[in-house]
Design an enzyme around this catalytic site. Sequence first.
Site, PDB file in Angstrom:
ATOM      1  N   GLU A   3       0.832  -1.195   0.000  1.00 53.11           N
ATOM      2  CA  GLU A   3       0.000   0.000   0.000  1.00 53.11           C
ATOM      3  C   GLU A   3       0.873   1.253   0.000  1.00 53.11           C
ATOM      4  O   GLU A   3       2.107   1.168  -0.012  1.00 53.11           O
ATOM      5  CB  GLU A   3      -0.949  -0.048   1.203  1.00 53.11           C
ATOM      6  CG  GLU A   3      -1.800  -1.308   1.177  1.00 53.11           C
ATOM      7  CD  GLU A   3      -2.839  -1.401   2.287  1.00 53.11           C
ATOM      8  OE1 GLU A   3      -3.329  -0.342   2.737  1.00 53.11           O
ATOM      9  OE2 GLU A   3      -3.169  -2.533   2.695  1.00 53.11           O
ATOM     10  N   LYS A  50       0.011   3.740  -5.121  1.00 50.10           N
ATOM     11  CA  LYS A  50       0.660   2.435  -5.075  1.00 50.10           C
ATOM     12  C   LYS A  50       1.652   2.231  -6.215  1.00 50.10           C
ATOM     13  O   LYS A  50       2.133   1.122  -6.417  1.00 50.10           O
ATOM     14  CB  LYS A  50      -0.405   1.326  -5.136  1.00 50.10           C
ATOM     15  CG  LYS A  50      -1.407   1.358  -3.986  1.00 50.10           C
ATOM     16  CD  LYS A  50      -2.428   0.249  -4.164  1.00 50.10           C
ATOM     17  CE  LYS A  50      -3.499   0.296  -3.083  1.00 50.10           C
ATOM     18  NZ  LYS A  50      -4.508  -0.769  -3.263  1.00 50.10           N
TER      19      LYS A  50
END
Length: 328
Positions: A3, A50
């Site tokens: 993430e 990301k």
Amino acid sequence: MPEGPSVRKFHHLVSPFVGQQVVKTGGSSKKLNPAGFQSLWLQDTQVHGKKLFLRFDPDEEIMCPGNNPLSTPLHKEWKEEAGHHQEVSDQSSGSPGGDDAVPSGDDGLQCLWGDSPAGGAERWLQVSFGLFGSIWVNEFSRAKKANKRGDWRDPSPRLVLHFGGGGFLAFYNCQMVWSSSSPVVRPTSDILSEKFHRGQALEALGREQPVCCTLLDQRYFSGLGNIIKNEALFRAGIHPLSPGSLLGLPRLEALVDHVVAFSAGWLRGKFQGRQQHTQIYQKERCPAGHQVVKEALGPPGGLQRLTWWCPQCQPRLSPDEPEQVEPS
């Protein structure tokens, strides 16, 4: 997949190699020819959500920092504590490997990408990480357990770049594509950007669809993944299937606060060498001792993501009884 906080750390690990020339290459990538990086100069590295972006040029030149819409300055104390160690996946199990990553939707990017080096002097490489994607610096990932066949085989890096300064980078479980254009992004959607637009995020959350689906929409919450989703919902006391239209503005504001705070704390911990503490993600009981429910949730016909929540701490609202907001 890693993430936003993890990809920001990857960006930090790559940054010391900016300004160096690739002198040797390797890797198992079949879609991207590692030899194509030979003699190129790494001139810039940027991050958005990301995704990581690397700029390679055939000639050495001096980069002007200028205004970088993709990068957010790291706090000085985070940098000092980070060092240049390898980064591993934030997943609880598994090892880097595989050949392809699955991109997680629209990250606010407006680029045309290809699988081979584009024409022109400037070349941008977009890196999208898979479930156990990672970048290792000056060493290779080693097997932590036997694979399904019982072999203790070390993961194979997709790409290895050795630089003139003596160090090298090894990329695992990621998808890489070239572009001749600079990435055009919307930093207002990046949860770790100083320009993150709370109003835009609140408007998206206020729609009729379940908030657990909206949170994973990279158009509004770029960098937010399954861990942040679960933790923010639990800390805000919101059931993942609650339609945003039934929640009052104070609850939605609290949810955005928890998204930003948890993400920033996770990133800060990475630079301080601390493991991120989770309260609900992959837990059997919540901090109050209640039994946690685990279920795959997502939009009809869309990707279903494992979700953990506490029925007692995160009660589900009835469609006929929208949340009452007390007058201030």
